[in-house]
Write a protein that holds these residues in place. Structure first.
Motif, PDB file in Angstrom:
ATOM      1  N   LEU A   1      73.713 -20.383 -48.115  1.00 30.92           N
ATOM      2  CA  LEU A   1      73.485 -20.674 -49.535  1.00 30.92           C
ATOM      3  C   LEU A   1      72.072 -21.202 -49.770  1.00 30.92           C
ATOM      4  CD1 LEU A   1      76.838 -22.244 -50.812  1.00 30.92           C
ATOM      5  CD2 LEU A   1      76.086 -19.865 -50.850  1.00 30.92           C
ATOM      6  N   ARG A   2      71.590 -22.052 -48.868  1.00 33.22           N
ATOM      7  CA  ARG A   2      70.234 -22.579 -49.017  1.00 33.22           C
ATOM      8  C   ARG A   2      69.190 -21.478 -48.854  1.00 33.22           C
ATOM      9  NH1 ARG A   2      69.632 -28.100 -49.021  1.00 33.22           N
ATOM     10  NH2 ARG A   2      71.522 -29.313 -48.593  1.00 33.22           N
ATOM     11  N   ALA A   3      69.458 -20.559 -47.924  1.00 32.78           N
ATOM     12  CA  ALA A   3      68.525 -19.446 -47.731  1.00 32.78           C
ATOM     13  C   ALA A   3      68.495 -18.543 -48.959  1.00 32.78           C
ATOM     14  CB  ALA A   3      68.932 -18.646 -46.494  1.00 32.78           C
ATOM     15  N   LEU A   4      69.657 -18.277 -49.554  1.00 38.17           N
ATOM     16  CA  LEU A   4      69.709 -17.472 -50.777  1.00 38.17           C
ATOM     17  C   LEU A   4      68.977 -18.169 -51.920  1.00 38.17           C
ATOM     18  CD1 LEU A   4      73.424 -16.284 -50.624  1.00 38.17           C
ATOM     19  CD2 LEU A   4      71.418 -14.795 -50.495  1.00 38.17           C
ATOM     20  N   ALA A   5      69.182 -19.482 -52.041  1.00 38.83           N
ATOM     21  CA  ALA A   5      68.521 -20.231 -53.117  1.00 38.83           C
ATOM     22  C   ALA A   5      67.009 -20.261 -52.920  1.00 38.83           C
ATOM     23  CB  ALA A   5      69.076 -21.649 -53.178  1.00 38.83           C
ATOM     24  N   SER A   6      66.561 -20.286 -51.677  1.00 35.94           N
ATOM     25  CA  SER A   6      65.122 -20.381 -51.415  1.00 35.94           C
ATOM     26  C   SER A   6      64.368 -19.127 -51.850  1.00 35.94           C
ATOM     27  CB  SER A   6      64.879 -20.643 -49.925  1.00 35.94           C
ATOM     28  OG  SER A   6      65.218 -19.501 -49.151  1.00 35.94           O
ATOM     29  N   VAL A   7      65.053 -17.989 -51.913  1.00 33.45           N
ATOM     30  CA  VAL A   7      64.397 -16.746 -52.350  1.00 33.45           C
ATOM     31  C   VAL A   7      64.862 -16.336 -53.749  1.00 33.45           C
ATOM     32  CG1 VAL A   7      63.979 -15.894 -50.031  1.00 33.45           C
ATOM     33  CG2 VAL A   7      66.156 -15.390 -51.130  1.00 33.45           C
ATOM     34  N   GLY A   8      65.569 -17.261 -54.444  1.00 35.73           N
ATOM     35  CA  GLY A   8      65.948 -17.014 -55.833  1.00 35.73           C
ATOM     36  C   GLY A   8      67.071 -16.022 -56.017  1.00 35.73           C
ATOM     37  N   LEU A   9      67.946 -15.860 -55.010  1.00 39.81           N
ATOM     38  CA  LEU A   9      69.025 -14.881 -55.107  1.00 39.81           C
ATOM     39  C   LEU A   9      70.399 -15.510 -55.316  1.00 39.81           C
ATOM     40  CD1 LEU A   9      67.993 -12.357 -52.298  1.00 39.81           C
ATOM     41  CD2 LEU A   9      67.462 -12.302 -54.745  1.00 39.81           C
ATOM     42  N   LEU A  10      70.459 -16.840 -55.374  1.00 38.34           N
ATOM     43  CA  LEU A  10      71.727 -17.534 -55.617  1.00 38.34           C
ATOM     44  C   LEU A  10      71.814 -17.890 -57.088  1.00 38.34           C
ATOM     45  CD1 LEU A  10      74.329 -18.830 -54.542  1.00 38.34           C
ATOM     46  CD2 LEU A  10      73.018 -20.911 -54.100  1.00 38.34           C
ATOM     47  N   GLY A  11      72.769 -17.282 -57.795  1.00 40.34           N
ATOM     48  CA  GLY A  11      72.900 -17.535 -59.220  1.00 40.34           C
ATOM     49  C   GLY A  11      73.716 -18.774 -59.527  1.00 40.34           C
ATOM     50  N   GLU A  12      74.972 -18.807 -59.059  1.00 40.42           N
ATOM     51  CA  GLU A  12      75.856 -19.913 -59.403  1.00 40.42           C
ATOM     52  C   GLU A  12      77.021 -19.947 -58.426  1.00 40.42           C
ATOM     53  OE1 GLU A  12      78.447 -21.533 -63.260  1.00 40.42           O
ATOM     54  OE2 GLU A  12      77.233 -19.726 -63.405  1.00 40.42           O
ATOM     55  N   VAL A  13      77.470 -21.150 -58.097  1.00 41.71           N
ATOM     56  CA  VAL A  13      78.700 -21.359 -57.344  1.00 41.71           C
ATOM     57  C   VAL A  13      79.602 -22.197 -58.228  1.00 41.71           C
ATOM     58  CG1 VAL A  13      79.758 -22.273 -55.254  1.00 41.71           C
ATOM     59  CG2 VAL A  13      77.453 -21.295 -55.146  1.00 41.71           C
ATOM     60  N   SER A  14      80.738 -21.651 -58.639  1.00 40.04           N
ATOM     61  CA  SER A  14      81.576 -22.351 -59.606  1.00 40.04           C
ATOM     62  C   SER A  14      83.042 -22.230 -59.223  1.00 40.04           C
ATOM     63  CB  SER A  14      81.361 -21.786 -61.020  1.00 40.04           C
ATOM     64  OG  SER A  14      81.728 -20.413 -61.064  1.00 40.04           O
ATOM     65  N   ALA A  15      83.830 -23.195 -59.682  1.00 38.47           N
ATOM     66  CA  ALA A  15      85.274 -23.159 -59.451  1.00 38.47           C
ATOM     67  C   ALA A  15      85.905 -22.082 -60.321  1.00 38.47           C
ATOM     68  CB  ALA A  15      85.882 -24.523 -59.777  1.00 38.47           C
ATOM     69  N   ALA A  16      86.962 -21.470 -59.804  1.00 42.51           N
ATOM     70  CA  ALA A  16      87.658 -20.412 -60.532  1.00 42.51           C
ATOM     71  C   ALA A  16      88.901 -20.983 -61.193  1.00 42.51           C
ATOM     72  CB  ALA A  16      88.035 -19.285 -59.581  1.00 42.51           C
TER      73      ALA A  16
END
Length: 246
Positions: free
Chosen positions: A161-176
């Motif tokens: 998740l940190r690697a995805l966020a570092s390149v701007g590819l992590l949008g959102e992690v949310s409860a369903a």
């Protein structure tokens, strides 16, 4: 970003019609197809279940088997509610919680039932498992190159998740949100909104609110109920003084 929020909201609405055990967390990515496939592979290799939300290409539904959740709960020393007959000491009678241990599974509420972990516990555990998914820098860089992503993640990052966020590819992690999990607290929200709980013999379902939304939200409802009740006597006294003012 606005379009991504709309997609996540639509997936939450669609999730109301899904099996409650099929989704705990929604993982929204802003990534090309090769990166999404890489994320799916890494998440599955960590023992989690992952599937794409219908009609979307970059929103993933993530859940975990019960055995995986139980191991993670023991690892994180998660406090869980005890069965009434398992409260062995005086402190547990007043605060019926104990750190979860697999060897004492039968002592905890929900043992032997379908929903052993509450919705908020499942979201907490699955999110912790997601955050612990490791990244393989070589394979991740290859997926980025295949998806024509120019950014390069820092080598020191070990979390996917940190690697995805570092390149701007992590949008959102949310409860369903899932159908069947919401009913326990909706009645209490209605009572609070209409002030009916002050004259109703039905208590607020604080445990149901806590189980669904978590500790902080449960405490907020408990505090609001206590605060309004505590204000009733001074409010009545103030009304009497105002009525008899000279």
């Amino acid at each position: 970003r606005r379009r991504l929020s709309h997609v996540v909201q639509q997936s939450r609405l669609q999730n109301n019609h899904m099996d409650a055990a099929s989704t705990d967390v929604l993982l929204a990515l802003t990534a090309p197809e090769p990166v999404v496939r890489y994320v799916e592979q890494r998440v599955r290799s960590a023992g989690l279940r992952v599937a794409r939300v219908p009609a979307t290409a970059t929103v993933l539904r993530v859940s975990a088997p019960s055995a995986t959740l139980e191991r993670e709960a023991e690892h994180l020393e998660l406090e869980k509610r005890l069965r009434p007959e398992a409260r062995s000491c005086a402190s547990e009678r007043h605060w019926p919680m104990r750190e979860f241990v697999l060897a004492q599974r039968a002592d905890f509420a929900g043992a032997g039932e379908g929903g052993f972990f509450t919705p908020s516990e499942r979201v907490f555990l699955v999110t912790a498992l997601l955050e612990a998914v490791p990244v393989d820098n070589a394979s991740f860089s290859a997926a980025l190159a295949a998806g024509a992503v120019r950014e390069v993640p820092p080598r020191h990052l070990s979390s996917l998740l940190r690697a995805l966020a570092s390149v701007g590819l992590l949008g959102e992690v949310s409860a369903a949100h899932c159908a069947g999990r919401l009913e326990g607290w909706r009645r209490s929200v209605g009572l609070l909104r209409e002030w009916a709980w002050l004259r109703s013999s039905e208590p607020l379902a604080l445990d149901a609110i806590r189980d669904y939304w978590g500790e902080r939200t449960g405490f907020l409802f408990a505090w609001q109920a206590f605060y309004v009740q505590a204000l009733a006597p001074p409010a009545a006294l103030g009304l009497c003084i105002w009525w008899r003012r000279p």
